[in-house]
Design a protein around this motif. Sequence first.
Motif, PDB file in Angstrom:
ATOM      1  N   MET A 157     -12.962  -7.525  -4.694  1.00  0.00           N
ATOM      2  CA  MET A 157     -13.014  -8.532  -3.632  1.00  0.00           C
ATOM      3  C   MET A 157     -13.936  -9.695  -4.011  1.00  0.00           C
ATOM      4  SD  MET A 157     -10.841  -7.670  -1.370  1.00  0.00           S
ATOM      5  CE  MET A 157     -11.293  -8.708   0.039  1.00  0.00           C
ATOM      6  N   ARG A 158     -14.808  -9.504  -4.995  1.00  0.00           N
ATOM      7  CA  ARG A 158     -15.638 -10.596  -5.517  1.00  0.00           C
ATOM      8  C   ARG A 158     -14.991 -11.253  -6.728  1.00  0.00           C
ATOM      9  NH1 ARG A 158     -19.673  -6.463  -5.227  1.00  0.00           N
ATOM     10  NH2 ARG A 158     -19.624  -6.367  -7.523  1.00  0.00           N
ATOM     11  N   ASN A 159     -13.734 -10.876  -7.010  1.00  0.00           N
ATOM     12  CA  ASN A 159     -13.022 -11.372  -8.197  1.00  0.00           C
ATOM     13  C   ASN A 159     -13.700 -10.950  -9.498  1.00  0.00           C
ATOM     14  OD1 ASN A 159     -10.929 -12.752  -6.771  1.00  0.00           O
ATOM     15  ND2 ASN A 159     -12.397 -14.390  -6.322  1.00  0.00           N
ATOM     16  N   GLU A 160     -14.337  -9.770  -9.460  1.00  0.00           N
ATOM     17  CA  GLU A 160     -14.945  -9.190 -10.655  1.00  0.00           C
ATOM     18  C   GLU A 160     -14.228  -7.853 -10.912  1.00  0.00           C
ATOM     19  OE1 GLU A 160     -19.037  -8.706  -9.746  1.00  0.00           O
ATOM     20  OE2 GLU A 160     -19.367 -10.831  -9.248  1.00  0.00           O
ATOM     21  N   ILE A 161     -13.165  -7.889 -11.662  1.00  0.00           N
ATOM     22  CA  ILE A 161     -12.328  -6.705 -11.833  1.00  0.00           C
ATOM     23  C   ILE A 161     -13.045  -5.682 -12.713  1.00  0.00           C
ATOM     24  CG2 ILE A 161     -10.078  -5.828 -12.484  1.00  0.00           C
ATOM     25  CD1 ILE A 161     -10.124  -7.936 -10.235  1.00  0.00           C
ATOM     26  N   ARG A 162     -13.204  -4.478 -12.189  1.00  0.00           N
ATOM     27  CA  ARG A 162     -13.845  -3.384 -12.922  1.00  0.00           C
ATOM     28  C   ARG A 162     -12.842  -2.268 -13.153  1.00  0.00           C
ATOM     29  NH1 ARG A 162     -19.496  -1.360 -10.632  1.00  0.00           N
ATOM     30  NH2 ARG A 162     -18.278   0.478 -11.117  1.00  0.00           N
ATOM     31  N   ASN A 163     -12.908  -1.655 -14.322  1.00  0.00           N
ATOM     32  CA  ASN A 163     -12.109  -0.453 -14.641  1.00  0.00           C
ATOM     33  C   ASN A 163     -10.618  -0.682 -14.430  1.00  0.00           C
ATOM     34  OD1 ASN A 163     -14.603   0.680 -15.035  1.00  0.00           O
ATOM     35  ND2 ASN A 163     -14.445   2.191 -13.410  1.00  0.00           N
ATOM     36  N   GLN A 164     -10.144  -1.860 -14.816  1.00  0.00           N
ATOM     37  CA  GLN A 164      -8.705  -2.121 -14.695  1.00  0.00           C
ATOM     38  C   GLN A 164      -7.937  -1.293 -15.723  1.00  0.00           C
ATOM     39  OE1 GLN A 164      -7.607  -6.240 -14.942  1.00  0.00           O
ATOM     40  NE2 GLN A 164      -5.437  -5.846 -14.653  1.00  0.00           N
ATOM     41  N   VAL A 165      -6.836  -0.734 -15.297  1.00  0.00           N
ATOM     42  CA  VAL A 165      -6.001   0.095 -16.164  1.00  0.00           C
ATOM     43  C   VAL A 165      -4.972  -0.804 -16.861  1.00  0.00           C
ATOM     44  CG1 VAL A 165      -4.381   2.011 -16.266  1.00  0.00           C
ATOM     45  CG2 VAL A 165      -6.304   2.057 -14.652  1.00  0.00           C
TER      46      VAL A 165
ATOM     47  N   LEU B 261     -15.715   4.402  -6.775  1.00  0.00           N
ATOM     48  CA  LEU B 261     -14.487   3.967  -6.109  1.00  0.00           C
ATOM     49  C   LEU B 261     -14.755   2.741  -5.237  1.00  0.00           C
ATOM     50  CD1 LEU B 261     -11.507   4.487  -5.204  1.00  0.00           C
ATOM     51  CD2 LEU B 261     -12.461   5.953  -3.406  1.00  0.00           C
ATOM     52  N   VAL B 262     -15.772   2.831  -4.401  1.00  0.00           N
ATOM     53  CA  VAL B 262     -16.108   1.711  -3.520  1.00  0.00           C
ATOM     54  C   VAL B 262     -16.621   0.526  -4.330  1.00  0.00           C
ATOM     55  CG1 VAL B 262     -17.553   0.968  -1.595  1.00  0.00           C
ATOM     56  CG2 VAL B 262     -16.528   3.246  -1.568  1.00  0.00           C
ATOM     57  N   ASP B 263     -17.400   0.798  -5.373  1.00  0.00           N
ATOM     58  CA  ASP B 263     -17.889  -0.287  -6.226  1.00  0.00           C
ATOM     59  C   ASP B 263     -16.724  -1.050  -6.863  1.00  0.00           C
ATOM     60  OD1 ASP B 263     -20.526   0.319  -5.670  1.00  0.00           O
ATOM     61  OD2 ASP B 263     -20.838   1.473  -7.518  1.00  0.00           O
ATOM     62  N   ASN B 264     -15.686  -0.321  -7.293  1.00  0.00           N
ATOM     63  CA  ASN B 264     -14.509  -0.974  -7.877  1.00  0.00           C
ATOM     64  C   ASN B 264     -13.844  -1.911  -6.877  1.00  0.00           C
ATOM     65  OD1 ASN B 264     -14.853   0.374 -10.304  1.00  0.00           O
ATOM     66  ND2 ASN B 264     -13.237   1.873  -9.929  1.00  0.00           N
ATOM     67  N   ILE B 265     -13.735  -1.442  -5.631  1.00  0.00           N
ATOM     68  CA  ILE B 265     -13.077  -2.248  -4.600  1.00  0.00           C
ATOM     69  C   ILE B 265     -13.924  -3.453  -4.223  1.00  0.00           C
ATOM     70  CG2 ILE B 265     -12.224  -2.222  -2.221  1.00  0.00           C
ATOM     71  CD1 ILE B 265     -11.543   0.772  -2.687  1.00  0.00           C
ATOM     72  N   ASN B 266     -15.220  -3.242  -4.060  1.00  0.00           N
ATOM     73  CA  ASN B 266     -16.106  -4.365  -3.751  1.00  0.00           C
ATOM     74  C   ASN B 266     -16.072  -5.411  -4.863  1.00  0.00           C
ATOM     75  OD1 ASN B 266     -17.021  -3.462  -1.237  1.00  0.00           O
ATOM     76  ND2 ASN B 266     -18.722  -2.312  -2.124  1.00  0.00           N
ATOM     77  N   ALA B 267     -16.068  -4.957  -6.111  1.00  0.00           N
ATOM     78  CA  ALA B 267     -16.010  -5.890  -7.241  1.00  0.00           C
ATOM     79  C   ALA B 267     -14.713  -6.677  -7.227  1.00  0.00           C
ATOM     80  CB  ALA B 267     -16.168  -5.121  -8.553  1.00  0.00           C
TER      81      ALA B 267
ATOM     82  N   THR C  12     -20.564   1.502   1.790  1.00  0.00           N
ATOM     83  CA  THR C  12     -20.052   0.468   2.677  1.00  0.00           C
ATOM     84  C   THR C  12     -19.240  -0.558   1.895  1.00  0.00           C
ATOM     85  OG1 THR C  12     -21.966   0.735   4.111  1.00  0.00           O
ATOM     86  CG2 THR C  12     -20.711  -1.306   4.340  1.00  0.00           C
ATOM     87  N   PHE C  13     -18.083  -0.928   2.453  1.00  0.00           N
ATOM     88  CA  PHE C  13     -17.329  -2.038   1.896  1.00  0.00           C
ATOM     89  C   PHE C  13     -18.041  -3.337   2.277  1.00  0.00           C
ATOM     90  CE2 PHE C  13     -13.879   1.176   2.393  1.00  0.00           C
ATOM     91  CZ  PHE C  13     -13.572   1.310   1.051  1.00  0.00           C
ATOM     92  N   GLU C  14     -18.190  -4.227   1.320  1.00  0.00           N
ATOM     93  CA  GLU C  14     -19.009  -5.420   1.508  1.00  0.00           C
ATOM     94  C   GLU C  14     -18.180  -6.624   1.943  1.00  0.00           C
ATOM     95  OE1 GLU C  14     -20.724  -5.787  -2.326  1.00  0.00           O
ATOM     96  OE2 GLU C  14     -22.137  -4.113  -2.050  1.00  0.00           O
ATOM     97  N   PHE C  15     -17.132  -6.382   2.709  1.00  0.00           N
ATOM     98  CA  PHE C  15     -16.248  -7.464   3.139  1.00  0.00           C
ATOM     99  C   PHE C  15     -15.555  -7.023   4.427  1.00  0.00           C
ATOM    100  CE2 PHE C  15     -14.261  -4.666   0.060  1.00  0.00           C
ATOM    101  CZ  PHE C  15     -13.090  -4.275   0.694  1.00  0.00           C
ATOM    102  N   GLY C  16     -14.975  -7.966   5.120  1.00  0.00           N
ATOM    103  CA  GLY C  16     -14.240  -7.613   6.322  1.00  0.00           C
ATOM    104  C   GLY C  16     -13.049  -6.727   5.995  1.00  0.00           C
TER     105      GLY C  16
END
Length: 320
Positions: free
Chosen positions: A312-320, A304-310, A23-27
Amino acid sequence: MSSSARIVFLDRATLPDFITLKTFEFGHEVTTYDQTAPAEVAQRIRDANIVITNKVPVSAQDVAQADGLKLVAVAATGTNIVDIEACRDRGVIVTNIRNYAVNTVPEHTLALIFALRRSLLPYHLSVGQGRWAQSGQFCYFDYPVSDLAGSTIGIFGSGALGSAVASRAQALGMNVLFAARKGQTDVKPTHTPFEQVIAQADILTLHLPLTPATRHMIGAAELAQMKSTAILINTARGGLVDEAALADALENNRIGGAGFDVVTQEPMPDTHPFMRLMNRPDFILTPHVAWASRQAIQALADQLVDNINAFMRNEIRNQV
């Protein structure tokens, strides 16, 4: 970004139906396409804030027309499909998936090695064609069988996947050589010069990204330097090997065999030189499924979803 993020998934069909997304944790509003042609990308992502792509290219022109785009979430490790510089120039974050395939790709690599070194497929097919019954004895020796124990495996790429292959190879009694980069003169103590690995290895296996520096890193010259009994494995990226040169080497019995899971153009066209090899006992081609164990795909989807949720929390994960 508004309170409801607009998400576009360009190629959902690259993940099987039995895989569920967390689940995406945002609208959010999600638009999902099974497939997207390159010419359709710009229009489909025009109003997107977040784009998910596995294999659909996202070009500089596409990014330039998506004024609200903030994140390109790649549903894979390789990011050569995305114009990274164009994204950076426009402040668009690009993320990828990491270390999800540390079991599935090494296991597929070893499966190809076992199958080729022990001639499993040609023996299986020949039994079905009546050869065993015709032989008149308990076994026959039409195809070579070689042990892995005592052989030398040359691994190109010492990241998570290359290292996982190495640990499995050592458990099987194989001698492991990590190859230095092609043309590198200052070689680490843990590595062996590229040309030496090419010449000494009984098995060569590739675990590298495709970059301008690695494209066609194995070509006609390298194939000519390999042992005549050596096998070449590629479960990494199409384009690392000059595929026409490989087909020529196999047809002229210059090397012992090859097992590939990737090609430069996927799906492979009927005109590809590998089509000439499909009935050979020393060649195996699988359709880019080394990554695709059920467990690995679910881990990829979760990350994938964890990256997107992060994001949206301004916690950038796995940035290229």
